[in-house]
Enzyme design. Sequence first.
Site, mmCIF file in Angstrom:
data_model
loop_
_atom_site.group_PDB
_atom_site.id
_atom_site.type_symbol
_atom_site.label_atom_id
_atom_site.label_comp_id
_atom_site.label_asym_id
_atom_site.label_seq_id
_atom_site.Cartn_x
_atom_site.Cartn_y
_atom_site.Cartn_z
ATOM 1 N N ARG A 99 -8.075 12.945 6.414
ATOM 2 C CA ARG A 99 -7.807 11.543 6.087
ATOM 3 C C ARG A 99 -9.039 10.670 6.373
ATOM 4 N NH1 ARG A 99 -5.481 7.694 2.982
ATOM 5 N NH2 ARG A 99 -4.541 5.996 4.164
ATOM 6 N N SER A 129 -2.433 0.950 -4.869
ATOM 7 C CA SER A 129 -2.935 2.079 -4.082
ATOM 8 C C SER A 129 -4.251 2.621 -4.618
ATOM 9 C CB SER A 129 -1.888 3.196 -4.093
ATOM 10 O OG SER A 129 -2.380 4.372 -3.484
ATOM 11 N N ASN A 130 -5.008 3.254 -3.708
ATOM 12 C CA ASN A 130 -6.170 4.027 -4.113
ATOM 13 C C ASN A 130 -5.769 5.260 -4.909
ATOM 14 O OD1 ASN A 130 -8.332 2.543 -3.128
ATOM 15 N ND2 ASN A 130 -8.379 3.579 -1.154
ATOM 16 N N ASP A 132 0.870 -1.171 0.000
ATOM 17 C CA ASP A 132 0.000 0.000 0.000
ATOM 18 C C ASP A 132 0.913 1.228 0.000
ATOM 19 O OD1 ASP A 132 -2.355 1.656 0.465
ATOM 20 O OD2 ASP A 132 -1.587 1.847 2.507
ATOM 21 N N ALA A 133 0.398 2.349 -0.449
ATOM 22 C CA ALA A 133 1.225 3.567 -0.515
ATOM 23 C C ALA A 133 1.083 4.423 0.738
ATOM 24 C CB ALA A 133 0.863 4.373 -1.762
ATOM 25 N N TYR A 134 -0.107 4.990 0.941
ATOM 26 C CA TYR A 134 -0.293 6.024 1.951
ATOM 27 C C TYR A 134 -0.464 5.423 3.352
ATOM 28 C CZ TYR A 134 -1.065 8.544 -2.354
ATOM 29 O OH TYR A 134 -0.920 9.065 -3.619
#
Length: 226
Positions: free
Chosen positions: A44, A120-121, A13-15
Amino acid sequence: MITPGSVRVCVFDAYGTLMDLSAMVERFRPDLGDRAEPLLKLWRKRQLEISWLPPQVVTKADFWLVTGEALDEAMAHFGLDDSALHTRLMRAWLEPAMYPDVASSLLRLRAAGIKTAILSNGTRQMLDEGVRAAGLGPALDALLSVEQAGVFKPEPAVYKLVNDRFQVSPQSVCFVSGNAWDVHGAARSGFQVVWINRTGARAENLPRGTAATIATLADLPALLGV
């Protein structure tokens, strides 16, 4: 437990996993003062809540649009009407801070013959610019955005992007995320899932399906036996 020698692809995942969203608090404290942390937490929270709406409500998997809508709400909540600040806050998603353990850990995996990717989203533009700003390109084999699936995590179609891109079975994929809901979605798709708990957060009922938990990415290569 992760099955030794079974992982061919490691996906992140990124964030909140590779990219340190908490660093934005200090970055914008000169502008926001004591409101920096609560505003960014609300931003967030709303960003994720909007993305979790049913696909028929969120008709387009555009995380940049969702992020802007969530920021509009957060700024309104705190009585802020500042278009220049809004622009700079959005821009921060294109040049996020990376956790210090990221590059070395990913490069070690690649040196051992394990493919690496982000799932990622984030839109492809968000991911491209974030990875470029961090100089992380040489450590990654692929950037996979939910734009390709047309829905947000944790919809199963998102995780299937990994299988389609690398032509591997789910069990040969290690998926790493700091987000419990993402861990659950990836485990449901058959991946061997690692929850990275950087803050020592108390475990909840989620993340279900976790094969292992680590506190830093530096622990991941040994976990995978490389």
